[in-house]
Design an enzyme around this catalytic site. Structure first.
Site, PDB file in Angstrom:
ATOM      1  N   LYS A 169       0.866  -1.174   0.000  1.00 58.32           N
ATOM      2  CA  LYS A 169       0.000   0.000   0.000  1.00 58.32           C
ATOM      3  C   LYS A 169       0.901   1.221   0.000  1.00 58.32           C
ATOM      4  O   LYS A 169       1.367   1.707   1.029  1.00 58.32           O
ATOM      5  CB  LYS A 169      -0.900  -0.012   1.245  1.00 58.32           C
ATOM      6  CG  LYS A 169      -2.084   0.912   1.133  1.00 58.32           C
ATOM      7  CD  LYS A 169      -1.773   2.190   1.627  1.00 58.32           C
ATOM      8  CE  LYS A 169      -1.972   3.396   2.140  1.00 58.32           C
ATOM      9  NZ  LYS A 169      -1.730   4.527   1.301  1.00 58.32           N
ATOM     10  N   GLU A 244       8.821   1.768  11.299  1.00 60.45           N
ATOM     11  CA  GLU A 244       9.893   2.762  11.070  1.00 60.45           C
ATOM     12  C   GLU A 244       9.224   4.126  11.082  1.00 60.45           C
ATOM     13  O   GLU A 244       8.531   4.493  10.136  1.00 60.45           O
ATOM     14  CB  GLU A 244      10.547   2.524   9.702  1.00 60.45           C
ATOM     15  CG  GLU A 244      11.226   1.184   9.528  1.00 60.45           C
ATOM     16  CD  GLU A 244      12.545   1.089  10.264  1.00 60.45           C
ATOM     17  OE1 GLU A 244      12.950   2.074  10.908  1.00 60.45           O
ATOM     18  OE2 GLU A 244      13.157   0.019  10.200  1.00 60.45           O
ATOM     19  N   CYS A 278      13.282  11.078   7.594  1.00 65.78           N
ATOM     20  CA  CYS A 278      13.172  10.682   8.993  1.00 65.78           C
ATOM     21  C   CYS A 278      14.516  10.755   9.705  1.00 65.78           C
ATOM     22  O   CYS A 278      14.572  10.938  10.915  1.00 65.78           O
ATOM     23  CB  CYS A 278      12.626   9.262   9.071  1.00 65.78           C
ATOM     24  SG  CYS A 278      13.553   8.127   8.028  1.00 65.78           S
TER      25      CYS A 278
END
Ligand code: NAD
Length: 473
Positions: A169, A244, A278
């Site tokens: 997805k 994550e 990130c």
């Protein structure tokens, strides 16, 4: 205008059952560029059913066959590399230099996993028992937009190495990049149903993957808030989960570092992926007594080395934000930084850079003399906004570095290796990068604290898709 109206289920490109259409806009020009037909719950259930059926056979394929698929995927991706780079720059606005790095990494993921698999023992002997390392099952792969195909490569290479099947997805904002990836998987000729793509909304497709009892594991990359929702939802069916999540990485510059190179490098480490990363080194921790010097070096680097510009230009270091909404979020944080009394705006600020008014461009922004308690130092901004935070001594630097709910990346620059190792040992983060060495694609990658749990890449990444079964006697 691109019409994206196919998803990929059971080895076929199919028209989604879902009918909702999402319009996507160029981050560079603001013009409407794509129309995406979004998949719905029924599409997701079909993909999960295909992956479940495929798993019954794929789990028993031998290692050599899986290595063959991985090498083929690597080769096809290598041939399509330029297409992948071009579409990523257009759709997401990632600067060329960084797009090339990300896509090269994605191509290598398949080769790295194939190499690991060559020598991997799926039946080690432990005690008197044979431990059979079995594929966990159907994996839901839920990912964000900021390195869409990179995440697919990392996660799916490990999942299929283990013998798992996948329902991917992707972010609906990466629909064109996803389309290329579907073509690559199709060309690789994996058995039907091993890899399926369902592009749709998180609250529809992602939620169905999370609750569906036929999904055995979810591997998620994205925000901490959505990660928590998924972890709670997955608990009902006891799915295995790898998360994550977000970060607010500290970058400690020790006083014996070469500041003339360390400070410009620190800006680059913050501005990677236009700050939409990130692991972006968003908190620059510098010795209090060198603050004036650091400010001067940072101002010079912004003037002479950092360029906000079109993604396709070779010297662009910062491209646009992915959407106008995200641009607004970053502006709000810059506003908060200006309003909060303590910090000083050293460079950048509100508004768009001159000549780039049509796109979602943000000025390369630096706040200095920031306190670690300020919102701009605590929350993930996900844009090119650096906070320079002074520290008193080594212990103070460690305390500030760890004073965050996150624990993904961390950075240290200095000369004395003993001192660096002492600090690295005390940093609560899944990855500590020393002296500008930013990535090792065989080393485990993942978070401490609210940056998530589980690891990816290399052998640790493969382990995340395996269930150990002890055969005793
Ligand atoms: P996001 O959490 O909003 O979305 C990530 C994915 O989750 C998307 O595909 C989205 O559609 C889906 N989703 C949304 N709601 C859902 C729900 N209720 N159930 C299931 N799925 C749902 O994140 P984003 O804005 O796309 O990406 C930015 C975030 O990702 C940042 O926080 C960033 O730090 C994080 N990130 C983490 C890493 C890492 O490796 N730790 C890497 C890149 C980005």
């Amino acid at each position: 205008m691109y019409d994206i109206n196919k998803i990929y289920i059971n080895g076929e490109f199919v028209t989604p059952h879902g009918t909702e259409v999402l319009e996507l806009f160029s981050p560079v020009s603001g013009e409407k560029v794509s129309r995406v037909v979004l998949a719905d719950e029924v599409d997701t259930q079909n993909a999960i059913a295909a992956a479940k059926t495929a798993f019954q056979t794929f789990r028993y394929t031998d290692k050599a066959e899986r290595i063959g698929y991985l090498r083929k995927l690597h080769d096809i991706m290598a041939v399509r590399k330029q297409d992948l780079v071009d579409v990523m720059m257009e759709e997401f606005g990632c600067p060329r230099y960084f797009t090339e790095l990300l896509i090269s990494g994605a191509v290598n993921d398949f080769k790295n996993m194939a190499d690991i698999l060559e020598n991997y023992d799926f039946e080690p002997i432990v005690g008197r028992s044979k431990v059979r390392l079995q594929a966990v099952g159907v994996v839901g792969v839920i990912i964000p937009w900021n390195s869409s195909n990179g995440f697919i490569a990392t996660k799916v290479s490990a999942a299929i190495s283990a013998g798992c099947t996948c329902v991917i997805k992707p972010s609906e904002l990466s629909a064109r990049q996803t389309q290329l990836m579907m073509e690559i998987f199709h060309e690789a000729g994996l058995p039907k149903g091993v890899v399926n793509f369902v592009t749709g909304k998180g609250t529809v497709v992602g939620a169905e993957i999370t609750r569906n009892p036929d999904v055995n594991k979810i591997t998620f990359t994205g925000s901490t808030n959505v990660g928590k929702t998924i972890a709670k939802g997955a608990a009902d069916t006891m799915k295995r989960v790898t998360l994550e999540l977000g970060g607010k990485a500290p970058n400690i510059i020790l006083d014996d570092a070469d500041f003339a190179t360390a400070i410009p490098q620190a800006l680059f480490a913050c501005y990677i992926n236009s700050g939409q990363a990130c692991v972006a080194a968003t908190r620059l921790l510098v010795p209090q007594h060198r603050l004036a010097e650091v400010n001067e070096l940072a101002k010079n680097a912004i003037k002479n080395m950092v360029k906000v510009g079109l993604p396709q230009e070779n010297d662009t270091t910062i491209g646009p934000m992915v959407t106008s909404n995200h641009w607004q979020t970053v502006q709000n944080y810059i506003h908060i930084g200006i309003e909060e009394d303590k910090a000083e705006l050293l460079a950048g600020g509100l508004g768009k850079p001159e000549g780039l008014e049509n796109g979602n461009f943000v000025k390369a922004t630096v706040f200095t003399n920031v306190s670690n308690q300020m919102r701009i130092a605590r929350e993930e901004i996900f844009g090119p906004v650096l906070c320079i935070i002074p520290y008193k001594d080594e212990e103070d630097a460690i305390a500030i570095a760890n004073d965050t709910p996150f624990g993904l990346g961390a950075y240290i620059t200095g000369k004395d290796r003993k001192r660096i190792d002492y600090i690295a040992e005390r940093i609560d983060a899944g990855r500590v990068c020393i002296n500008g060495d930013f990535h090792d694609d065989l080393a485990p990658f993942g978070g401490f604290k609210q940056s998530g749990y589980g690891r990816e890449f290399g052998v640790y990444g493969l382990d995340a898709y395996l269930e150990p079964k002890a055969i005793i006697g």
